[in-house]
Design a protein around this motif. Structure first.
Motif, PDB file in Angstrom:
ATOM      1  N   ALA A 135      61.781  -2.555  97.681  1.00 38.00           N
ATOM      2  CA  ALA A 135      62.411  -3.485  98.613  1.00 38.00           C
ATOM      3  C   ALA A 135      63.421  -2.770  99.509  1.00 38.00           C
ATOM      4  N   LYS A 136      63.922  -1.611  99.039  1.00 36.90           N
ATOM      5  CA  LYS A 136      64.847  -0.845  99.871  1.00 36.90           C
ATOM      6  C   LYS A 136      64.104  -0.015 100.910  1.00 36.90           C
ATOM      7  N   ASP A 138      61.590  -4.194  86.960  1.00 37.70           N
ATOM      8  CA  ASP A 138      62.118  -4.827  88.167  1.00 37.70           C
ATOM      9  C   ASP A 138      62.761  -3.832  89.121  1.00 37.70           C
ATOM     10  N   TYR A 139      63.426  -2.781  88.572  1.00 42.07           N
ATOM     11  CA  TYR A 139      64.143  -1.884  89.478  1.00 42.07           C
ATOM     12  C   TYR A 139      63.203  -1.030  90.322  1.00 42.07           C
ATOM     13  N   GLY A 198      64.757  -3.111 103.620  1.00 45.67           N
ATOM     14  CA  GLY A 198      66.040  -2.478 103.349  1.00 45.67           C
ATOM     15  C   GLY A 198      66.886  -2.371 104.608  1.00 45.67           C
ATOM     16  N   VAL A 235      69.933   3.255 100.090  1.00 50.75           N
ATOM     17  CA  VAL A 235      69.493   2.535 101.290  1.00 50.75           C
ATOM     18  C   VAL A 235      69.900   3.313 102.538  1.00 50.75           C
ATOM     19  N   GLU A 247      66.857 -11.439  88.287  1.00 51.46           N
ATOM     20  CA  GLU A 247      67.436 -10.827  87.093  1.00 51.46           C
ATOM     21  C   GLU A 247      68.316  -9.643  87.452  1.00 51.46           C
ATOM     22  N   MET A 287      66.200  -7.920 100.093  1.00 48.98           N
ATOM     23  CA  MET A 287      65.894  -8.927  99.080  1.00 48.98           C
ATOM     24  C   MET A 287      66.773  -8.749  97.846  1.00 48.98           C
ATOM     25  N   PHE A 317      67.148 -10.319  93.724  1.00 45.97           N
ATOM     26  CA  PHE A 317      66.206 -10.878  92.760  1.00 45.97           C
ATOM     27  C   PHE A 317      66.896 -11.730  91.711  1.00 45.97           C
ATOM     28  N   THR A 356      67.962  -6.485  85.175  1.00 43.91           N
ATOM     29  CA  THR A 356      66.864  -5.518  85.201  1.00 43.91           C
ATOM     30  C   THR A 356      66.554  -5.011  86.606  1.00 43.91           C
ATOM     31  N   ALA A 357      67.179  -5.602  87.630  1.00 43.24           N
ATOM     32  CA  ALA A 357      66.828  -5.216  89.000  1.00 43.24           C
ATOM     33  C   ALA A 357      67.490  -3.912  89.423  1.00 43.24           C
ATOM     34  N   LEU A 358      68.485  -3.466  88.653  1.00 43.93           N
ATOM     35  CA  LEU A 358      69.121  -2.189  88.964  1.00 43.93           C
ATOM     36  C   LEU A 358      68.597  -1.123  88.008  1.00 43.93           C
ATOM     37  N   ASN A 359      68.431   0.092  88.531  1.00 40.11           N
ATOM     38  CA  ASN A 359      67.940   1.195  87.708  1.00 40.11           C
ATOM     39  C   ASN A 359      69.024   1.624  86.719  1.00 40.11           C
ATOM     40  N   MET A 384      73.794  -5.830  93.908  1.00 43.89           N
ATOM     41  CA  MET A 384      72.505  -6.048  94.571  1.00 43.89           C
ATOM     42  C   MET A 384      72.715  -6.563  95.990  1.00 43.89           C
ATOM     43  N   THR A 413      62.802  -3.216  93.158  1.00 39.53           N
ATOM     44  CA  THR A 413      64.007  -3.132  93.978  1.00 39.53           C
ATOM     45  C   THR A 413      63.940  -1.901  94.888  1.00 39.53           C
ATOM     46  N   GLN A 450      72.803   3.967  93.929  1.00 37.27           N
ATOM     47  CA  GLN A 450      71.727   3.035  94.260  1.00 37.27           C
ATOM     48  C   GLN A 450      71.981   2.292  95.565  1.00 37.27           C
ATOM     49  N   ILE A 451      73.247   2.073  95.895  1.00 41.26           N
ATOM     50  CA  ILE A 451      73.529   1.450  97.193  1.00 41.26           C
ATOM     51  C   ILE A 451      73.358   2.498  98.299  1.00 41.26           C
TER      52      ILE A 451
END
Lengths: 546, 313
Positions: B218-219, B211-212, A93, A120, A102, A98, A100, A105-108, A168, B215, A116-117
Motif C-alpha cells: 500500500a506504500k 498484514d504488514y 503511498g 514512504v 488491525e 490506506m 487497515f 499486525t499491519a506494522l512490520n 499507520m 501495508t 516504516q514511516i
C-alpha cells in the motif's frame, strides 16, 4: 450523485468477478459513487457486502483471484484500473494511502516505527536522511504521539493499539495524499481509543483537505464521522446520500433493517432477578509474576479483589476495555486458569482451589461460549462430534448424546441434519449458535459468554442475543456476559459490572448504571461510544416484556 | 545481554561434565585394549602390562578419571597414545581443513538456498517452485558419498577441472586452497541447500500472507524490497535455526567427506583415533565437539534477537 465538481475519487459501474463456486458470480457489481476533496464517505455493509473489495480495488491490492471486469476507478481523473503496475505503485503511498483494521499486525514487527514511516519518503521522494527524519518527527508530533524521538526508534510491539494506528495514519498521510482509504480502522480498538482515532482522522482530513473513503460496519461510527453514506448489500450499492438523510430517513429496506438492528444505548428497565444464588466470588485475584533469579520481579494484578454474585435466571455483564481484567475473571470462574487468591462458590462449594480430579464433576455446571466462532470449533471434527463429546465424557451414551444434540440444534435454530457437517460449512452466526448448543449440551447452570457476539454483524448479533435470552429463560441459566460493547450490554444485562485495571469500579442494575454512572471511568466509556445519540433500535422483544 | 551470555555459558558446564563422564565410561566399558594395540601383535603379556602401566591404564577408573579431569582443568588435553603427540597440537594441526570445509559448505548452502527459497515462495505454485522443491527432495535423498564420487567423476576425471583428492593449506596460496576446497564443499552443501531452501520457502510463504506485507504494498514498495526487506527478516528465525542445526550436523558430516576427498581434518582424526583405541584423543575430540554444539546453540539464540526485536526486549 456527484457532490463536488471534480471528485478526488470516482468509481463508476465497478464490477469484480468472483472465482467459480461462490454464492454469487461477482464480488461487486454496478458500484458507483464519488469522494470529493475534504469529504468523508462511509461505505457501510455487513460482512460479504463487498465494501472491502471495493476499497482494495481502488488501491490495486485485490487478491489475484479477484479481477475487475467492468467499470472505472478514477483518482483525480486518472483510471487506476488501466494504469500500469509501475504507475499504480507510484500512486500508492503518494496520491492515495490506506490504513487497515488491525494495527497489531499491519506494522512490520522487526522494523522500527520511524523506519516504516520513512519508507514512504524513500520510495516516493529524493529527500536526504536528515530531511526525512525531520519530516517523520514532525508527523509523529502532529499525531499527538508522546516523545516523537523515542517513538521513532521504537518497535511496534512496544506501542499500544491506539498508538500503532496513529503510526499507520502518520505513514499514510505524510505525503498529503488526495485520498485516504480507511478499512475499519477503529474496529479492533477500545471505545475510548476509537473516539480519539476518529477525532484524529477528522482533524487531519479537515486540515489537509483529504478525501476519505471510510469502510465500516458500525452505524455508531458512521453517525460520528460521515459526510455521506454509501450502503452496500451483497456487492451492490442499495442506497447513498448525505449522512443525516440516510441515518434519519433511510429509504431502502436493507438500510432500515441495519439501522434498526443497532442496539440502543438506553437499556430497558428490568425487574430485579430473585432466583437462587448460582455463583458468588469473594476477593478473587489473579496475579502474574515474571522475572526470577537474575531479574527484578514484575508483578501484574490481572484481577484483584473481585466480588460478584449471579442468580439463576440473571444476566450479569462485565464491561471494560482491553486489559481491564474482564476475561481474566471469566477464565478464573470457568477454572481455565487458576486464581491466585479468593473464593469461587458454585452452590455451596468453593471451586477456586479444587484439584483437577475433584474439579471435573463441577466443570459441566459452568460452560463457556468464546468470541471467535471461527477458531473455537475444531475444524477437523463434525459439529455433532464436537457437541456430544462433553456429555460423553460424563458418561452419557453416544445415542442419548446425539439425540440431545439434535434437539439442541433445533433449539438454536439450525437443522438437526447439520450435525454431520464441518464448521467451515457454516457462517459466523451459525457457528456461534453451534458453540451455544455445545455449551448447552452439558446442561450447565452457569453460562459464560466471553465477547460471544463481538465478531458478528449487527443483524446476526441481534438474533444471537435474542437466542441467549430465550435459552436463559428455558433453562433458568445464570449468564456472565463479558463484553467491551456498551450497546450490547445495555440490551441483555440485568446488572452491570464495570472493570478497570483489574478492579471493579462500578456495579449496579444496568438501567441505573447508564442513567447515573457514578465512576468517572464509566462516564468516559459511555461518552466515548460512537454516535451516542444514534441508535433507535428497538429493545429485544423478550427483554422488553420481561 | 552480557549477563545472559554469561548465564548461558555457565549452564554449559554441567552439560560438558556429563558428556565427559559418559565418554570416559563408554570407552572403558567397550571391549578392546589400547595397550595391546600399541604394544603390537607379537608383544608378550609382560610387555603389554608395561605399556599399560606407562599409559596409566593400570590404575582404578576413578583415579584415571581424576587425573584426566585434573589435567583438563589445567588446560592440558593430554598425550595421544597412538600419535605420541600432545592432543592440543594434534587438534590444532587438523582444525584448519575442517573449519575451511565447514565454512565453505555453509557459505555455499546459504548463498544458494535462501534466494532459491525466497523466489520459490514468491512464485509459489509455479513451475519454478516445483523444480526447486523437486530438486530439494533429490538433495535430501542422495547420500553424500554418492554425490561426492559423482562430482569427482564428472569434474575431476572427465573434465579435469578440479583435483580428485587432497587438501592444500591456506598458507600455501589462496588459489590452490580454493581449488581443492570447491568439490568437497559443493558435495557437502547439497543436503543443506535442500534443507535450508525448503525451510526458507515455507517460512517466507507464511510471512507473505501477513498484514504488514499488504501495508508495504500500500506504500508503493517494489516487490523485491518487499521480499528481502519486509519478508525475509521476519522469516529469519526458523531459517537461522536450520542453518545452526546444519552447522552442528556438518561436524558429523565431515567425517565421510574428509574420507572421500582424503582431507586431513578433524573428521579423519576422529576415525583414526577410534580405530587405534586412542582413548585420550577420542575423549578430547568428543568433548570439543560437544563444546562446539553448545556454542552453536548459544549463537543461534543470540542471532534470533538480532533479527527479532521482540526477543531482544
Amino acid at each position: 450523485m456527484s457532490a463536488a465538481p471534480s471528485p478526488v475519487l470516482e468509481i463508476e459501474n465497478l464490477a469484480i468477478a468472483l472465482p467459480g463456486g461462490g454464492d454469487r458470480s461477482r464480488a461487486v457489481d454496478g458500484v458507483s459513487f464519488t469522494v470529493a476533496r475534504g469529504e468523508i464517505v462511509c461505505v457501510v455493509g455487513e460482512s460479504g457486502s463487498g465494501k472491502s473489495v471495493t476499497a482494495f480495488s481502488v488501491m490495486g491490492l485485490l487478491a489475484k483471484v479477484l479481477k475487475p471486469v467492468a467499470g472505472a476507478i478514477r483518482l483525480n481523473g486518472e483510471d487506476v484500473l488501466t494504469a500500469s503496475p509501475q504507475r499504480l505503485r507510484a500512486l500508492r503511498g503518494d496520491r492515495m494511502a490506506m490504513i487497515f483494521q488491525e494495527p497489531m499486525t499491519a506494522l512490520n514487527p522487526v522494523l522500527t516505527v520511524g523506519d516504516q514511516i520513512e519508507e514512504v519518503l524513500r520510495i516516493h521522494t529524493d529527500l536526504g536522511a536528515k530531511e526525512r527524519r525531520a519530516k517523520v518527527l514532525a508527523m509523529l508530533d502532529a499525531m499527538h504521539l508522546p516523545d516523537p524521538e523515542r517513538m521513532h526508534a521504537s518497535y511496534p510491539h512496544q506501542l499500544s493499539g491506539g498508538q500503532r494506528q496513529r503510526v499507520m495514519i502518520a505513514a499514510a498521510l505524510i505525503l498529503d495524499p488526495a485520498l485516504l482509504i480507511a478499512d475499519e480502522p477503529t474496529t479492533a480498538l477500545d471505545v475510548t481509543t476509537q473516539a480519539q482515532i476518529l477525532k484524529l482522522i477528522r482533524e487531519m482530513q479537515e486540515r489537509r483537505g483529504t478525501g476519505v473513503l471510510f469502510i465500516t460496519h458500525d452505524f455508531g461510527v458512521v453517525a460520528e464521522i460521515a459526510d455521506r453514506v454509501v450502503v452496500m448489500q451483497r456487492g451492490r450499492v442499495v442506497e447513498q446520500g448525505p449522512a443525516a438523510q440516510v441515518l434519519e430517513r433511510p429509504q431502502h429496506p436493507y438500510t432500515k433493517m441495519l439501522i434498526g438492528a443497532v442496539p440502543t444505548m438506553t437499556p430497558a428497565r428490568r425487574p430485579p432477578v430473585t432466583g437462587a444464588l448460582a455463583l458468588e466470588t469473594a476477593s478473587l485475584e489473579k496475579t502474574y509474576r515474571s522475572g526470577g533469579l537474575f531479574k527484578t520481579e514484575r508483578v501484574v494484578h490481572a484481577a484483584a479483589d473481585v466480588a460478584l454474585r449471579i442468580r439463576r435466571g440473571e444476566t450479569v455483564g462485565i464491561v471494560g476495555e482491553s486489559g481491564s481484567g474482564k476475561s481474566t475473571v471469566a477464565r478464573c470462574i470457568a477454572r481455565l486458569i487458576a486464581p491466585s487468591r479468593g473464593q469461587i462458590m458454585v452452590g455451596d462449594r468453593d471451586i477456586a482451589r479444587l484439584p483437577e480430579r475433584r474439579l471435573r464433576p463441577m466443570r459441566r455446571k459452568i460452560q463457556v461460549v468464546f468470541q471467535d466462532p471461527f477458531r473455537s470449533l475444531n475444524p477437523r471434527r463434525t459439529v455433532g462430534a464436537s457437541i456430544i463429546e462433553g456429555p460423553m465424557n460424563f458418561g452419557t451414551s453416544p445415542e442419548a448424546a446425539t439425540a440431545k444434540a439434535r434437539e439442541l440444534m433445533g433449539l438454536v435454530g439450525l437443522d438437526p441434519s447439520a450435525l454431520a457437517r464441518y464448521p467451515h460449512q457454516f457462517s459466523g452466526g451459525q457457528r456461534q449458535r453451534i458453540a451455544l448448543a455445545r455449551a448447552l449440551a452439558m446442561e450447565p447452570e452457569i453460562l459464560i459468554a466471553d465477547e460471544a457476539v463481538s465478531a458478528l454483524d449487527v443483524s446476526v448479533q441481534r438474533q444471537v442475543l435474542a437466542l441467549l435470552d430465550d435459552v436463559q429463560r428455558r433453562f433458568d441459566l445464570a449468564i456472565l456476559f463479558i463484553t467491551h460493547d456498551l450497546r450490547v450490554a445495555a440490551q441483555i444485562c440485568d446488572r452491570l459490572i464495570v472493570m478497570q485495571r483489574g478492579r471493579i469500579v462500578e456495579e449496579g442494575p444496568t438501567a441505573e448504571v447508564f442513567a447515573r454512572p457514578s465512576a468517572a471511568y464509566t462516564r468516559a466509556l459511555i461518552e466515548a461510544a460512537p454516535g451516542r445519540e444514534f441508535g433507535r433500535g428497538e429493545h429485544l422483544p423478550e427483554a422488553a416484556s420481561a | 545481554m552480557a549477563g545472559y551470555i554469561l548465564r548461558r555459558l555457565l549452564a554449559a558446564i554441567p552439560v560438558l561434565a556429563i558428556v565427559a563422564v559418559l565418554v570416559f565410561l563408554m570407552l572403558r566399558l567397550t571391549p578392546g585394549d589400547p595397550a595391546a594395540v600399541i604394544a603390537g601383535d607379537n608383544a608378550s603379556s609382560e610387555q603389554i602390562a608395561q605399556v599399560r602401566q606407562k599409559l596409566g591404564l593400570d590404575q582404578s577408573l576413578p583415579a584415571q578419571f581424576a587425573i584426566w579431569i585434573g589435567n583438563l582443568l589445567h588446560g592440558n588435553l593430554g598425550e595421544s597414545f597412538f600419535f605420541k603427540k600432545s592432543i592440543g597440537e594434534l587438534i590444532l594441526g587438523r582444525i584448519e581443513p575442517t573449519l575451511s570445509l565447514a565454512a565453505a559448505t555453509m557459505l555455499i548452502a546459504v548463498c544458494v538456498a535462501i534466494p532459491l527459497g525466497v523466489v520459490a515462495a514468491y512464485r509459489h505454485g509455479s513451475w519454478l517452485d516445483r523444480i526447486v522443491m523437486g530438486m530439494s527432495v533429490l538433495g535430501f535423498s542422495v547420500p553424500v558419498f554418492v554425490i561426492g564420487y559423482l562430482l569427482i567423476y564428472v569434474f575431476s576425471i572427465t573434465l579435469g577441472w578440479f583435483p580428485v583428492q587432497g587438501y592444500q593449506p591456506l598458507s600455501a596460496g589462496l588459489g590452490g586452497y580454493l581449488h581443492r576446497l570447491v568439490l568437497p564443499a559443493v558435495t557437502l552443501s547439497v543436503v543443506y541447500i535442500a534443507l535450508i531452501a525448503r525451510m526458507t520457502r515455507a517460512s517466507v510463504l507464511e510471512v507473505l500472507n501477513e498484514d504488514y506485507i499488504r501495508t508495504a504494498r500500500a506504500k508503493g514498495q517494489v516487490e523485491r524490497k518487499i521480499l528481502f526487506r519486509h519478508a525475509l527478516k521476519n522469516a529469519a528465525v526458523p531459517i537461522v535455526t536450520v542453518v545452526g542445526i546444519g552447522i552442528a550436523l556438518l561436524i558429523g558430516g565431515v567425517v565421510v567427506t574428509e574420507s572421500v576427498f582424503a582431507i586431513p581434518g578433524l573428521g579423519r582424526l576422529t576415525v583414526d583415533a577410534v580405530l587405534a583405541r586412542d582413548y585420550p584423543t577420542i575423549q578430547a575430540l568428543i568433548l570439543m565437539f560437544s563444546g562446539v554444539y553448545v556454542l552453536i546453540n548459544l549463537l543461534i539464540d543470540l542471532t534470533y534477537s538480532l533479527f527479532d526485536p521482540r526477543i531482544r526486549h
